[in-house]
Design an enzyme around this catalytic site. Structure first.
Site, short mmCIF file in Angstrom:
data_model
loop_
_atom_site.label_atom_id
_atom_site.label_comp_id
_atom_site.label_asym_id
_atom_site.label_seq_id
_atom_site.Cartn_x
_atom_site.Cartn_y
_atom_site.Cartn_z
N LYS A 44 0.84 -1.20 0.00
CA LYS A 44 0.00 0.00 0.00
C LYS A 44 0.88 1.25 0.00
CE LYS A 44 -0.37 0.28 5.04
NZ LYS A 44 -1.27 0.41 6.19
N ARG A 142 -10.87 0.58 14.83
CA ARG A 142 -10.76 1.31 13.57
C ARG A 142 -11.68 0.59 12.58
NH1 ARG A 142 -4.68 1.93 11.42
NH2 ARG A 142 -5.22 -0.09 10.55
N TYR A 276 14.64 30.59 6.83
CA TYR A 276 13.53 31.41 7.31
C TYR A 276 13.55 31.57 8.83
CZ TYR A 276 11.48 30.83 2.67
OH TYR A 276 11.25 30.85 1.31
N MET A 324 10.57 24.62 1.47
CA MET A 324 9.79 23.76 0.58
C MET A 324 10.68 22.90 -0.32
SD MET A 324 6.78 24.76 -2.15
CE MET A 324 5.71 25.39 -0.86
#
Length: 388
Positions: A44, A142, A276, A324
């Site tokens: 998966k 779940r 940043y 990013m």
């Protein structure tokens, strides 16, 4: 899906090298740990970020007899790629592609009456029986049918089987705390699973497989192996958690090595703010290396100031915030060439960090570290041929 390549044709900004020989060896090691059970390789989420189709092929080559996916789209993609064998898909929502899955010989998981109604309708439309596995909620809370609804689901499934609309191929459940050895819920879930499967079998269910064990239970709970073990993260050579043990403790080897080419090396003075917010300021004159991957590539921003990287044979730490598309490491005056390799994680053979080291740095689990590596990072497959 990730981009794939068998070998780089030009210097790459970044690459995730996937060692398929390591994956095959991991499958063989896991089979040896559960010799009485068949093995499902869970592929998966694009094989936990490693590339579903190449990894599925390698796992089958090494003796896995089942493949596991979450979504039906993942399962159908395996069939579209020509992969044989049994495939189980377990995460369905109303209106899902039931008929397509039936026609592709995919085993589908059913956890409630709504799903049973939809799959039987699809079987009528397909003109062939569905292969259905009934999932029990034994305590995870779940997906899965709770014990109070189990009799209704089993009875309805048996009636549909008698009508020729489905074949009940499996009974299964999933652990909540198998990665915590000795947790009391493990024994409780095992008892609940035995009770729920015994009830179904007493009513006439004849499953091909009963399965409960995920990777941690495969490694540490042999009493939970039953007929089939579902191995996910362990196939990719990563321990389910440091409390379980290291990969080497179980004969496993990490499959993915993530690296990038330094985009810039430069000198800066002391007192220079980096990235940043200037959360990192150089203590003195130094050199900086620019690593051209960032959170758009799956590098966790939570690892700002803590993520480890091997450059020039030394561990470096991310200086300042992950952006990013890039982050910076302080090279401490070392001057590697622009284009030099920066290894974020791998097996650890060369002293490089591992996915577990990144998990610790980011306050998460190694599953997330490998799975989140994005599609901008090409997967480069090595050792694709079968072992001798």
């Amino acid at each position: 899906m990730t981009d794939t390549a068998t070998a780089p044709t030009a210097p790459l900004r970044a690459r995730a090298e996937i060692d398929l020989a390591a994956l095959r060896a991991n499958v063989r090691a896991l089979r040896a740990l559960a010799p009485g059970a068949a093995l499902m390789a869970v592929v998966k989420s694009d094989a936990y970020g490693h590339g579903a189709v190449p990894c599925a092929r390698a796992a089958l080559d090494a003796g896995a007899t089942w493949l596991g996916t979450a979504t039906p789209e993942e399962a159908l993609a395996l069939r579209a790629a020509g992969l044989p064998g049994r495939v189980l898909c377990w995460l369905w929502t109303p209106g899902g592609p039931w008929q397509e899955a039936i026609e592709a010989d995919i085993d589908v998981s059913v956890s409630g009456m709504w799903a049973l109604r939809e799959v039987t309708a699809a079987a009528r439309a397909a003109g062939r029986p569905a292969r259905v596995q009934l999932k029990a909620d034994t305590g995870l809370g779940r997906n899965g049918c709770p014990p109070g609804d189990w009799a209704e689901l089993v009875g309805a499934a048996l009636r549909a089987e008698a009508d020729g609309l489905l074949r009940i191929t499996g009974l299964w459940s999933h652990f909540a705390c198998a990665d915590e050895p000795g947790h009391p819920s493990n024994a409780a879930q095992l008892d609940q699973f035995r009770e729920m499967t015994a009830y179904a079998e007493a009513q006439g269910v004849r499953p091909e497989v009963r399965h409960l064990a995920n990777s941690p239970a495969t490694l540490t709970l042999p009493e939970a192996h039953f007929d089939l073990v579902r191995t996910g993260i362990a196939v990719y050579g990563i321990s389910p958690g440091p409390q379980i043990g290291s990969p080497a403790d179980f004969g496993l080897r990490p499959v993915m090595t993530l690296s990038a080419s330094l985009a810039l090396v430069k000198h800066v003075p002391g007192g220079h703010g980096i990235s940043y917010g200037h959360r990192y300021v150089t203590l003195g004159e130094t050199t900086l290396g620019l690593v051209p991957v960032g959170y758009a590539d799956g590098i966790p921003r939570h690892a700002s100031g803590s993520g480890p990287v091997l450059v020039g044979g030394k561990w470096r730490t991310i200086a300042g915030r992950v952006a990013m598309d890039q982050f910076v490491v302080d090279l401490g005056g070392d001057e590697p060439e622009t284009g030099a390799e920066a290894v974020l994680f791998g097996p650890g053979d060369r002293g490089e960090p591992t996915a577990e080291d990144w998990a610790q740095a980011a306050g998460t689990i190694a599953y997330e570290i490998v799975t989140r590596i994005g599609s901008r990072v090409p997967r480069v497959y090595v050792n694709e041929g079968r072992d001798g």
